[in-house]
Write a protein that holds these residues in place. Structure first.
Motif, PDB file in Angstrom:
ATOM      1  N   ALA A   1    -109.903 -93.817   1.302  1.00  0.00           N
ATOM      2  CA  ALA A   1    -109.314 -93.917   2.646  1.00  0.00           C
ATOM      3  C   ALA A   1    -110.293 -94.646   3.563  1.00  0.00           C
ATOM      4  N   PRO A   2    -109.777 -95.286   4.623  1.00  0.00           N
ATOM      5  CA  PRO A   2    -110.687 -95.898   5.596  1.00  0.00           C
ATOM      6  C   PRO A   2    -111.359 -94.812   6.434  1.00  0.00           C
ATOM      7  N   SER A   3    -112.554 -95.099   6.917  1.00  0.00           N
ATOM      8  CA  SER A   3    -113.220 -94.173   7.843  1.00  0.00           C
ATOM      9  C   SER A   3    -114.082 -94.987   8.794  1.00  0.00           C
ATOM     10  N   VAL A   4    -114.281 -94.444   9.976  1.00  0.00           N
ATOM     11  CA  VAL A   4    -115.032 -95.191  10.980  1.00  0.00           C
ATOM     12  C   VAL A   4    -116.435 -95.489  10.435  1.00  0.00           C
ATOM     13  N   HIS A   5    -116.840 -96.747  10.498  1.00  0.00           N
ATOM     14  CA  HIS A   5    -118.131 -97.220   9.953  1.00  0.00           C
ATOM     15  C   HIS A   5    -118.337 -96.812   8.492  1.00  0.00           C
ATOM     16  N   ASN A   6    -117.246 -96.530   7.798  1.00  0.00           N
ATOM     17  CA  ASN A   6    -117.341 -96.063   6.408  1.00  0.00           C
ATOM     18  C   ASN A   6    -118.292 -94.860   6.304  1.00  0.00           C
ATOM     19  N   THR A   7    -118.174 -93.973   7.294  1.00  0.00           N
ATOM     20  CA  THR A   7    -119.021 -92.780   7.278  1.00  0.00           C
ATOM     21  C   THR A   7    -118.566 -91.792   6.200  1.00  0.00           C
TER      22      THR A   7
ATOM     23  N   ARG B   1    -106.887-101.111  -3.553  1.00  0.00           N
ATOM     24  CA  ARG B   1    -106.847-102.553  -3.263  1.00  0.00           C
ATOM     25  C   ARG B   1    -107.009-102.851  -1.781  1.00  0.00           C
ATOM     26  N   ARG B   2    -106.464-101.957  -0.928  1.00  0.00           N
ATOM     27  CA  ARG B   2    -106.476-102.203   0.517  1.00  0.00           C
ATOM     28  C   ARG B   2    -107.901-102.349   1.025  1.00  0.00           C
ATOM     29  N   ARG B   3    -108.106-103.321   1.897  1.00  0.00           N
ATOM     30  CA  ARG B   3    -109.419-103.504   2.525  1.00  0.00           C
ATOM     31  C   ARG B   3    -109.205-103.788   4.001  1.00  0.00           C
ATOM     32  N   THR B   4    -110.109-103.311   4.831  1.00  0.00           N
ATOM     33  CA  THR B   4    -110.100-103.664   6.245  1.00  0.00           C
ATOM     34  C   THR B   4    -110.438-105.145   6.379  1.00  0.00           C
ATOM     35  N   HIS B   5    -109.649-105.844   7.195  1.00  0.00           N
ATOM     36  CA  HIS B   5    -109.946-107.261   7.435  1.00  0.00           C
ATOM     37  C   HIS B   5    -110.684-107.398   8.754  1.00  0.00           C
ATOM     38  N   ARG B   6    -111.570-108.370   8.826  1.00  0.00           N
ATOM     39  CA  ARG B   6    -112.287-108.639  10.095  1.00  0.00           C
ATOM     40  C   ARG B   6    -112.199-110.124  10.359  1.00  0.00           C
ATOM     41  N   GLY B   7    -111.473-110.479  11.417  1.00  0.00           N
ATOM     42  CA  GLY B   7    -111.296-111.896  11.740  1.00  0.00           C
ATOM     43  C   GLY B   7    -109.848-112.206  12.042  1.00  0.00           C
TER      44      GLY B   7
ATOM     45  N   GLY C   1    -115.029-108.723  16.948  1.00  0.00           N
ATOM     46  CA  GLY C   1    -115.322-107.668  15.973  1.00  0.00           C
ATOM     47  C   GLY C   1    -116.638-107.000  16.306  1.00  0.00           C
ATOM     48  N   ARG C   2    -116.931-105.931  15.584  1.00  0.00           N
ATOM     49  CA  ARG C   2    -118.207-105.240  15.776  1.00  0.00           C
ATOM     50  C   ARG C   2    -119.339-106.115  15.231  1.00  0.00           C
ATOM     51  N   ASP C   3    -120.495-105.949  15.829  1.00  0.00           N
ATOM     52  CA  ASP C   3    -121.646-106.745  15.404  1.00  0.00           C
ATOM     53  C   ASP C   3    -122.414-106.001  14.306  1.00  0.00           C
ATOM     54  N   PHE C   4    -121.763-105.888  13.120  1.00  0.00           N
ATOM     55  CA  PHE C   4    -122.430-105.179  12.020  1.00  0.00           C
ATOM     56  C   PHE C   4    -123.661-105.945  11.541  1.00  0.00           C
ATOM     57  N   ALA C   5    -123.689-107.266  11.761  1.00  0.00           N
ATOM     58  CA  ALA C   5    -124.773-108.113  11.228  1.00  0.00           C
ATOM     59  C   ALA C   5    -125.973-108.176  12.159  1.00  0.00           C
TER      60      ALA C   5
ATOM     61  N   ALA D   1    -106.760-105.457  10.741  1.00  0.00           N
ATOM     62  CA  ALA D   1    -108.088-105.395  11.362  1.00  0.00           C
ATOM     63  C   ALA D   1    -108.053-104.233  12.340  1.00  0.00           C
ATOM     64  N   LEU D   2    -109.073-103.395  12.324  1.00  0.00           N
ATOM     65  CA  LEU D   2    -109.076-102.209  13.188  1.00  0.00           C
ATOM     66  C   LEU D   2    -110.104-102.399  14.297  1.00  0.00           C
ATOM     67  N   HIS D   3    -109.708-102.008  15.501  1.00  0.00           N
ATOM     68  CA  HIS D   3    -110.615-102.119  16.654  1.00  0.00           C
ATOM     69  C   HIS D   3    -110.627-100.790  17.382  1.00  0.00           C
ATOM     70  N   SER D   4    -111.669-100.008  17.145  1.00  0.00           N
ATOM     71  CA  SER D   4    -111.747 -98.756  17.904  1.00  0.00           C
ATOM     72  C   SER D   4    -112.757 -98.852  19.037  1.00  0.00           C
ATOM     73  N   GLN D   5    -113.381-100.034  19.207  1.00  0.00           N
ATOM     74  CA  GLN D   5    -114.440-100.122  20.235  1.00  0.00           C
ATOM     75  C   GLN D   5    -113.980 -99.629  21.603  1.00  0.00           C
TER      76      GLN D   5
ATOM     77  N   ALA E   1    -115.215-106.691   0.579  1.00  0.00           N
ATOM     78  CA  ALA E   1    -115.440-105.643  -0.414  1.00  0.00           C
ATOM     79  C   ALA E   1    -115.879-104.391   0.339  1.00  0.00           C
ATOM     80  N   SER E   2    -115.810-103.235  -0.319  1.00  0.00           N
ATOM     81  CA  SER E   2    -116.306-102.028   0.339  1.00  0.00           C
ATOM     82  C   SER E   2    -116.954-101.124  -0.697  1.00  0.00           C
ATOM     83  N   VAL E   3    -117.516-100.052  -0.259  1.00  0.00           N
ATOM     84  CA  VAL E   3    -118.223 -99.132  -1.164  1.00  0.00           C
ATOM     85  C   VAL E   3    -117.790 -97.706  -0.856  1.00  0.00           C
ATOM     86  N   ARG E   4    -117.973 -96.824  -1.826  1.00  0.00           N
ATOM     87  CA  ARG E   4    -117.720 -95.404  -1.615  1.00  0.00           C
ATOM     88  C   ARG E   4    -118.738 -94.590  -2.416  1.00  0.00           C
ATOM     89  N   ARG E   5    -119.006 -93.353  -1.896  1.00  0.00           N
ATOM     90  CA  ARG E   5    -119.810 -92.435  -2.685  1.00  0.00           C
ATOM     91  C   ARG E   5    -119.000 -91.980  -3.900  1.00  0.00           C
TER      92      ARG E   5
HETATM   93  C1  LIG Z   1    -111.018 -94.269  13.054  1.00  0.00           C
HETATM   94  C2  LIG Z   1    -111.439 -95.606  12.492  1.00  0.00           C
HETATM   95  C3  LIG Z   1    -111.993 -96.561  13.333  1.00  0.00           C
HETATM   96  C4  LIG Z   1    -112.368 -97.810  12.832  1.00  0.00           C
HETATM   97  N1  LIG Z   1    -112.861 -98.762  13.688  1.00  0.00           N
HETATM   98  C5  LIG Z   1    -113.201 -99.972  13.221  1.00  0.00           C
HETATM   99  C6  LIG Z   1    -113.687-100.997  14.113  1.00  0.00           C
HETATM  100  O1  LIG Z   1    -113.774-100.816  15.315  1.00  0.00           O
HETATM  101  N2  LIG Z   1    -114.052-102.194  13.574  1.00  0.00           N
HETATM  102  C7  LIG Z   1    -113.960-102.438  12.228  1.00  0.00           C
HETATM  103  O2  LIG Z   1    -114.302-103.541  11.791  1.00  0.00           O
HETATM  104  N3  LIG Z   1    -113.477-101.491  11.361  1.00  0.00           N
HETATM  105  C8  LIG Z   1    -113.112-100.283  11.832  1.00  0.00           C
HETATM  106  N4  LIG Z   1    -112.641 -99.328  10.965  1.00  0.00           N
HETATM  107  C9  LIG Z   1    -112.557 -99.635   9.528  1.00  0.00           C
HETATM  108  C10 LIG Z   1    -113.763 -99.100   8.752  1.00  0.00           C
HETATM  109  O3  LIG Z   1    -114.945 -99.793   9.098  1.00  0.00           O
HETATM  110  C11 LIG Z   1    -113.462 -99.214   7.257  1.00  0.00           C
HETATM  111  O4  LIG Z   1    -112.386 -98.364   6.950  1.00  0.00           O
HETATM  112  C12 LIG Z   1    -114.646 -98.831   6.381  1.00  0.00           C
HETATM  113  O5  LIG Z   1    -115.720 -99.721   6.570  1.00  0.00           O
HETATM  114  C13 LIG Z   1    -114.269 -98.824   4.889  1.00  0.00           C
HETATM  115  O6  LIG Z   1    -113.816-100.108   4.490  1.00  0.00           O
HETATM  116  P1  LIG Z   1    -112.350-100.345   3.909  1.00  0.00           P
HETATM  117  O7  LIG Z   1    -111.375 -99.919   4.955  1.00  0.00           O
HETATM  118  O8  LIG Z   1    -112.286-101.821   3.617  1.00  0.00           O
HETATM  119  O9  LIG Z   1    -112.209 -99.520   2.660  1.00  0.00           O
HETATM  120  C14 LIG Z   1    -112.236 -98.084  11.453  1.00  0.00           C
HETATM  121  C15 LIG Z   1    -111.669 -97.107  10.597  1.00  0.00           C
HETATM  122  C16 LIG Z   1    -111.266 -95.892  11.111  1.00  0.00           C
HETATM  123  C17 LIG Z   1    -110.638 -94.879  10.195  1.00  0.00           C
END
Ligand SMILES: Cc1cc2nc3c(=O)[nH]c(=O)nc-3n(C[C@H](O)[C@H](O)[C@H](O)COP(=O)(O)O)c2cc1C
Length: 339
Positions: free
Chosen positions: A33-39, A131-137, A229-233, A290-294, A328-332
């Motif tokens: 599942a997606p999670s904020v910052h892949n926490t 297969r699903r991945r968060t897109h940025r851009g 997008g977020r400045d992850f870099a 693409a997700l934007h929670s900023q 690509a993404s990673v998981r524990r």
């Molecule tokens: C509540 C929530 C907030 C998120 N906010 C952002 C965001 O602001 N910017 C971003 O690039 N991704 C955001 N994401 C996506 C996560 O970064 C992403 O799910 C995580 O890195 C795992 O990657 P994946 O979705 O490709 O598996 C968010 C995801 C969730 C669940």
């Protein structure tokens, strides 16, 4: 729930037969599942025909997410995936969300005893989990079909949330400006920047959580309106090389706001379930998000969005569109989170 496995492209696995194998299998799906910052702010426990999902408060973003709203949205997305994985095995999941007020970190009990064959739709949806991945851009300039957008909105309603498609140009501009203002506010707040640094891994990192440099592009793509997008870099040039040197025109895509009527932990879990249903349904149709929670992490911007757009409490801002994905993404490992 009308949602289960796994057709071509999904990893093959022996069909689980014991309760322990079933628990391991559904948890191995839920962690994608997606999670904020892949926490990945969750852990699970299994007992007989029941798995319990807990929020891991130690993985909450203490600065950006003091109330745990985004942590609970992330857990809601894992909960939906857990249920979907059970359906994929032909089980009917029985779910109790936040079953014990004395244990606020206990997000849900999910049990299974009865069976019903998985529908084809559920199998196809489940095949998207990995297969699903968060897109940025930006996205390719291709319109999305109205029936798909209607299906996404209907799906969100089933989980107790509302997906508002923002097609008015003025409202799209308000949301883009809110994302921009939030990015600036975050970049000026050293505690926020430090928190982001903790969850953004440098190239080659062996970490299995956080946002890897393989999950975004080196070159920020601008659209009109622009949703930065977020400045992850950290402006260090990390990220995937662009697909080609030619700059093809990119669009912001369909802008959506996921809202709930109320703003309590149960609503956050609902929003997370709705989010994952929406993302997997879109992915099944070749559409990325693409997700934007900023701006929703900055209280006055969240209020402004609610005032200007109405429609309930905003939980997540997203953009949808067609694109060739390279992220690509990673998981524990499941063993780390199934206790
Ligand atoms: C509540 C929530 C907030 C998120 N906010 C952002 C965001 O602001 N910017 C971003 O690039 N991704 C955001 N994401 C996506 C996560 O970064 C992403 O799910 C995580 O890195 C795992 O990657 P994946 O979705 O490709 O598996 C968010 C995801 C969730 C669940």
């Amino acid at each position: 729930m009308d949602t289960a496995p796994l057709d071509a492209g999904a990893p093959t696995h022996p069909t689980p037969s014991t309760p322990e194998e079933t628990a391991r299998y559904i948890v191995a799906q839920a962690i994608w599942a997606p999670s904020v910052h892949n926490t990945q702010p969750w852990w699970f426990s299994a007992e007989g025909l029941r798995v319990s999902l807990y929020a891991d408060a130690g993985r909450r973003l203490a600065v950006a997410d003091p109330d745990g709203r985004e942590m609970m949205i992330s857990c809601g997305a894992a909960l939906f995936t857990l249920r979907l994985a059970l359906r994929s095995l032909g089980y009917i999941p029985q779910t109790r969300v936040l079953p014990d007020p004395a244990q606020p970190m206990l997000v849900a009990h999910v049990s299974w005893s009865e069976r019903a064959a998985a529908a084809d739709f559920e199998k196809r949806l489940c095949s998207q989990v990995r297969r699903r991945r968060t897109h940025r851009g930006g996205f390719d300039p291709v319109p999305l079909s109205p029936p798909l957008l209607a299906a996404l909105s209907e799906g969100a309603a089933r989980d107790g949330a509302t997906l508002r498609i923002i097609s008015d140009g003025g409202q799209r501009a308000v949301l883009a400006a809110a994302v921009d203002a939030a990015e600036q506010a975050i970049s000026l707040d050293s505690t926020r920047v430090q928190e982001l640094v903790m969850w953004a891994s440098p190239p080659g990192s062996p970490r299995r959580d956080g946002v890897p440099s393989t999950s975004y592009s080196k070159r920020a793509e601008h659209t009109d309106p622009d949703f930065p997008g977020r400045d992850f870099a950290h402006r260090l040039g990390w990220g995937n090389p662009p697909l080609s040197s030619a700059r093809s025109p990119r669009i912001a895509g369909v802008v959506g706001l996921l809202c709930t009527a109320d703003d309590r932990p149960a609503d956050w879990v609902n929003a997370g379930q709705a989010l994952q249903r929406l993302l997997l349904t879109a992915s099944m149709c070749g559409v990325a998000a693409a997700l934007h929670s900023q701006p929703l992490e900055v209280p006055w911007l969240r209020e402004l969005i609610q005032d200007k757009l109405g429609g309930g409490h905003p939980q997540l801002l997203l953009r949808l569109g067609a694109v060739i994905q390279t992220e690509a993404s990673v998981r524990r490992e499941p063993g780390e989170v199934l206790r």
